[in-house]
Write a protein that holds these residues in place. Structure first.
Motif, short mmCIF file in Angstrom:
data_model
loop_
_atom_site.label_atom_id
_atom_site.label_comp_id
_atom_site.label_asym_id
_atom_site.label_seq_id
_atom_site.Cartn_x
_atom_site.Cartn_y
_atom_site.Cartn_z
N ASN A 114 -8.37 -0.41 3.21
CA ASN A 114 -8.58 -1.74 2.61
C ASN A 114 -7.84 -2.83 3.37
O ASN A 114 -8.36 -3.92 3.59
CB ASN A 114 -8.11 -1.76 1.15
CG ASN A 114 -9.02 -0.94 0.27
OD1 ASN A 114 -10.19 -0.76 0.59
ND2 ASN A 114 -8.49 -0.43 -0.84
N ALA A 149 0.82 -1.22 0.00
CA ALA A 149 0.00 0.00 0.00
C ALA A 149 0.85 1.27 0.00
O ALA A 149 0.44 2.29 -0.53
CB ALA A 149 -0.94 0.00 1.21
N GLU A 206 -4.37 8.74 -0.64
CA GLU A 206 -4.28 7.46 -1.34
C GLU A 206 -3.79 6.35 -0.40
O GLU A 206 -4.33 5.25 -0.38
CB GLU A 206 -3.29 7.60 -2.50
CG GLU A 206 -3.76 6.98 -3.79
CD GLU A 206 -2.75 7.25 -4.90
OE1 GLU A 206 -2.50 6.33 -5.67
OE2 GLU A 206 -2.18 8.36 -4.95
N GLU A 235 -5.75 2.96 0.92
CA GLU A 235 -5.17 1.62 0.88
C GLU A 235 -5.15 1.00 2.27
O GLU A 235 -5.47 -0.17 2.46
CB GLU A 235 -3.74 1.66 0.32
CG GLU A 235 -3.68 1.87 -1.19
CD GLU A 235 -4.33 0.73 -1.96
OE1 GLU A 235 -4.24 -0.42 -1.49
OE2 GLU A 235 -4.93 1.00 -3.02
#
Ligand code: GDP
Length: 306
Positions: free
Chosen positions: A39, A22, A32, A36
């Motif tokens: 997730n 990530a 960003e 990540e």
């Protein structure tokens, strides 16, 4: 601690390899990277609610500090997770289990669906209490499964503690009554009572557990002193669903999360503890008796981030 390190290996490896991917090529924690990270946390079964909470905390830090390097992400995550676990695990279970002296016998009612490791957890607990010189009585209250009763009897023989059991399909509350009675009569320190793990209708589950409690209270009015919900840590979201069902059906006071050794979904410990505000008391990191450990939040975080 070594067992714990080993038990959490899969979760940790998977988590950090994903985290590594990530942040690859990134020097700062930007939006960003946070996406990540979100997730990664969700895929480790930390749960959506807790993930959002963690991400928000990190966002605040990033906003406050202007520049947060990705090389600091490990440390920040570690701090956030430690804070979350601390907030919900106010009791640190001492290694000698620290049973309250004024509650004797200390009655533990164990609940959870079939297959999560309930019987094994009871057996391991009995063995560990026994090893510390405590007198233990077991109650085979899962009268719907012959295998559960047989397995508990086997544990009783192996450990050398009495197991109270009645015939199949008999009333589990009668088993609970007799087990607590036996505990009082023999001046036992701990009585551990198994219950049926069928996830039948919510109302039935509630009625059954309420009745077991009510009947054992005829012997010891403040029993059960602990309602221990056993969850299989490798089932991820199912563990969350079961926790929801059982906390609705009865007052769960402690959690045992098993099978963390076989899974990369160990984040479930963080999420469940945060979401349900019930202390995690034991974790299972293997098949051996000592693989059932008292949960220590500091060691847990240490093993995770080592
Ligand atoms: P119950 O149906 O909930 O009573 O489940 P059991 O106690 O019979 O356990 C189901 C299986 O899970 C058994 O094979 C146990 O040995 C296994 N088990 C329980 N806890 C753990 C654990 O922490 N790690 C591993 N690897 N296996 C476990």
């Amino acid at each position: 601690k070594e067992t714990l390190d080993k038990g959490l290996e899969k979760t940790k490896d998977s988590f950090f390899s994903k985290l590594g991917r990530a942040v690859v090529g990134k020097s700062t924690v930007d939006e960003e990277v946070l996406d990540e990270l979100e997730n990664v946390l969700i895929s480790s079964d930390v749960g959506v609610e807790t993930t959002v909470k963690i991400i928000r905390q990190i966002e605040e830090r990033v906003a406050r500090d202007k520049y947060v390097g990705t090389d600091e992400l490990d440390r920040i995550l570690r701090e956030e997770i430690a804070t979350l676990l601390s907030a919900n695990n106010s009791i640190d279970v001492p290694e000698d289990f620290g049973l309250p002296a004024n509650k004797k016998p200390y009655v533990i009612m164990v609940v959870g669906v079939n297959g999560v490791g309930k019987t094994t957890t009871i057996g391991k607990l009995a063995a560990q209490f026994h090893k510390r010189g405590l007198k233990v009585v077991l109650g085979a209250g899962d009268t719907f499964r012959a295998a559960a009763v047989d397995q508990l009897k086997l544990w009783g023989e192996r450990v050398g503690v009495p197991v109270i059991s009645h015939g199949m399909n008999t009333d589990p509350s009668a088993v609970a009554f007799d087990a607590v009675k036996k505990g009082v009569d023999m001046d036992a320190d701990v009585v551990i009572i198994d219950t049926a793990g069928r996830l039948h209708t919510k109302v039935n589950l509630m009625n059954e557990l309420t009745k077991i409690k009510r009947v054992m209270q005829k012997v010891t009015p403040d029993a059960p002193h602990e309602v221990l919900l056993v969850l299989d840590g490798s089932t991820g979201q199912n563990a969350f669903i079961q926790a929801t069902e059982f906390t609705k059906a009865t007052e769960v006071s402690a959690l045992a999360i098993t099978k963390l050794d076989g899974t990369a979904k160990g984040g479930v410990v963080i999420g469940i503890s945060d979401q349900f505000k019930i202390p995690v008391k034991y974790i299972g990191v293997g098949e051996k008796i000592d693989d059932l450990q008292t949960f220590n939040k500091i060691e847990f975080v240490d093993s995770f981030f080592k």
